[in-house]
Motif scaffolding. Sequence first.
Motif, mmCIF file in Angstrom:
data_model
loop_
_atom_site.group_PDB
_atom_site.id
_atom_site.type_symbol
_atom_site.label_atom_id
_atom_site.label_comp_id
_atom_site.label_asym_id
_atom_site.label_seq_id
_atom_site.Cartn_x
_atom_site.Cartn_y
_atom_site.Cartn_z
ATOM 1 N N ASP A 187 0.823 -1.202 0.000
ATOM 2 C CA ASP A 187 0.000 0.000 0.000
ATOM 3 C C ASP A 187 0.859 1.254 0.000
ATOM 4 N N LYS A 188 0.324 2.309 -0.595
ATOM 5 C CA LYS A 188 0.979 3.608 -0.543
ATOM 6 C C LYS A 188 0.805 4.206 0.851
ATOM 7 N N TYR A 452 13.361 17.453 1.597
ATOM 8 C CA TYR A 452 12.191 16.702 1.134
ATOM 9 C C TYR A 452 12.189 15.345 1.834
ATOM 10 N N TYR A 453 10.986 14.842 2.113
ATOM 11 C CA TYR A 453 10.932 13.495 2.688
ATOM 12 C C TYR A 453 9.848 12.662 2.022
ATOM 13 N N ARG A 454 10.025 11.357 2.117
ATOM 14 C CA ARG A 454 9.049 10.386 1.627
ATOM 15 C C ARG A 454 9.191 9.125 2.462
ATOM 16 N N VAL A 455 8.181 8.266 2.383
ATOM 17 C CA VAL A 455 8.223 6.983 3.095
ATOM 18 C C VAL A 455 8.085 5.860 2.073
ATOM 19 N N LYS A 456 8.985 4.885 2.171
ATOM 20 C CA LYS A 456 8.937 3.711 1.298
ATOM 21 C C LYS A 456 8.338 2.540 2.067
ATOM 22 N N ASN A 457 7.330 1.900 1.484
ATOM 23 C CA ASN A 457 6.735 0.681 2.037
ATOM 24 C C ASN A 457 7.284 -0.493 1.235
ATOM 25 N N GLU A 458 8.099 -1.310 1.865
ATOM 26 C CA GLU A 458 8.774 -2.410 1.167
ATOM 27 C C GLU A 458 8.357 -3.754 1.768
ATOM 28 N N LYS A 459 7.872 -4.631 0.916
ATOM 29 C CA LYS A 459 7.461 -5.974 1.332
ATOM 30 C C LYS A 459 8.446 -6.999 0.783
ATOM 31 N N TYR A 474 6.081 4.020 -2.838
ATOM 32 C CA TYR A 474 6.482 5.251 -2.161
ATOM 33 C C TYR A 474 5.275 6.142 -1.878
ATOM 34 N N SER A 475 5.392 6.912 -0.809
ATOM 35 C CA SER A 475 4.407 7.938 -0.485
ATOM 36 C C SER A 475 4.598 9.145 -1.404
ATOM 37 N N ASP A 476 3.756 10.150 -1.218
ATOM 38 C CA ASP A 476 4.008 11.437 -1.857
ATOM 39 C C ASP A 476 5.318 12.015 -1.308
ATOM 40 N N ILE A 477 5.919 12.899 -2.082
ATOM 41 C CA ILE A 477 7.114 13.620 -1.630
ATOM 42 C C ILE A 477 6.666 14.926 -0.974
#
Length: 490
Positions: A187-188, A452-459, A474-477
């Motif tokens: 999921d984003k 700038y920041y973002r969050v990566k969801n890695e499975k 990845y989330s929005d930046i």
Amino acid sequence: MRYQQKIYIQNNNSALRNRSDVNCNMSSDICVFNAPLFNVSGATKINCTGSTSGGTYVISTASTIPLTFQFTGNTDRFLTTNASFKYEIYKYVDSINSFDNVPTYKSGNIVYSAFSGTNTTIQDIAISGLSLDGEFLIKGYYDFTICTDFVNRLGKNIDTLFYKSGTEYGIYDGNTDYYFKAIRQPDKPEFYVNGSNNQPSNTLQQQIILPKKPDASYDVNGNIVPPKPYRTFVINDYSGSFVITLNGLVLAPKEDYTFSGTLVTLNEDILPDDIITVLYTANGQGNALITDNIFVDAPTISGNTSSEDKNNYYFNTDFNKFEIFTSVQPTDSNSIIVMINGVTLANDVDFYQSTSNKKRIILEGDLVIGDVITIAYLPQAPVVNGIVNNNPLVSFSIKTPPDKPNGLFTLEISDSMSFPTTVFTATTDYIVGVTAYGIPFSVTGKVGTELYYRVKNEKNYITFCGNSISAATYSDIIPINIQTNSINSY
């Protein structure tokens, strides 16, 4: 496949009553069914001694998985035995180290006339019936008329499903069966406000500046000294972005003014009768105001819905509407203010927020080259623009809770929106059944530093063979900048 027909009395015995008949023939014929051979494109055989390649699906928006059954031999059996084909799909169960004997998906009977021209049939497997993530076994079966003469005349059929068997992983037969893996795209991550960067408060502030006519001044010789032009002022204790209006018209940053920290410098002089209004969120707000400034400096790109790519203004040819896009997701439509060429538009009349993409703003009017657009709103992200705390918390959530601890979230911070490198990273692991997470980060630097920041969801799904299937979203930046040097205090 060999089948023995049932034993039937084969001579006339209607007159027999309570006595033996030595002429009664109780023999049985053997029926040999040479099953049609097939392979499955989109699946593979299981080979745990090496890497099992192929047959891997990472599902994002697709609702089906296409599998192509290609019949390569003994296809005459379809005609001589009036055979039909069907298949079932079984999911691997970790707790028993084998495939479940109960199918998770069943096809209907597929008659040969439906694919006899190509000896190929494409089957779209509904993902909703598979229960992802998982590994799946495909077994094919036939329903055919018994090939011995006597029982054939009785119209008896055999369904090979009755003889379901396998020698590995419970029911896997390496000669006839196929296998595939399918997992959902992670999921984003969606941000939500937590107030960690600020103190609880949630009202929009307004600062009004009324320039006064300066008092006359004189030099040492008694000559009148012309007053300095009124161009600068200070915004009191703001957080995030702000909107400046001059006599009711919205000013555009860079075009009409520049700012550093809390000091604003106008590009042109203002008169004593002018009225300057500043709208902002105060230092300590739960979520700080953000403004996006869009300059229509080239012809508008057009195309169908959701094809805007990275363009922040766009013409949607599906609906014949001009669209503009926020840089981050607003909290809701009521928090959005749109201004074009300094004029404020009416929410839900001149523009409205899209229901399918919260960053899309749909306009009722047109855009032309030279238009200057300002969008002001309260963002969904917890940390945006003005950083006033040296240890803010980035809060985010996902829609589907993990069912295994087989992934992690990574917060990435860079000094460039393209993220060629990172200046800070931090991770937190999946927690089974949990959808909400938070990652704090430390920040230092001078006023005006942009990050700038973002969050990566890695499975990372591990198959029963020990191979890894990795996927990331990845989330929005989100842009941030340091607003006060006090975060460097010690």
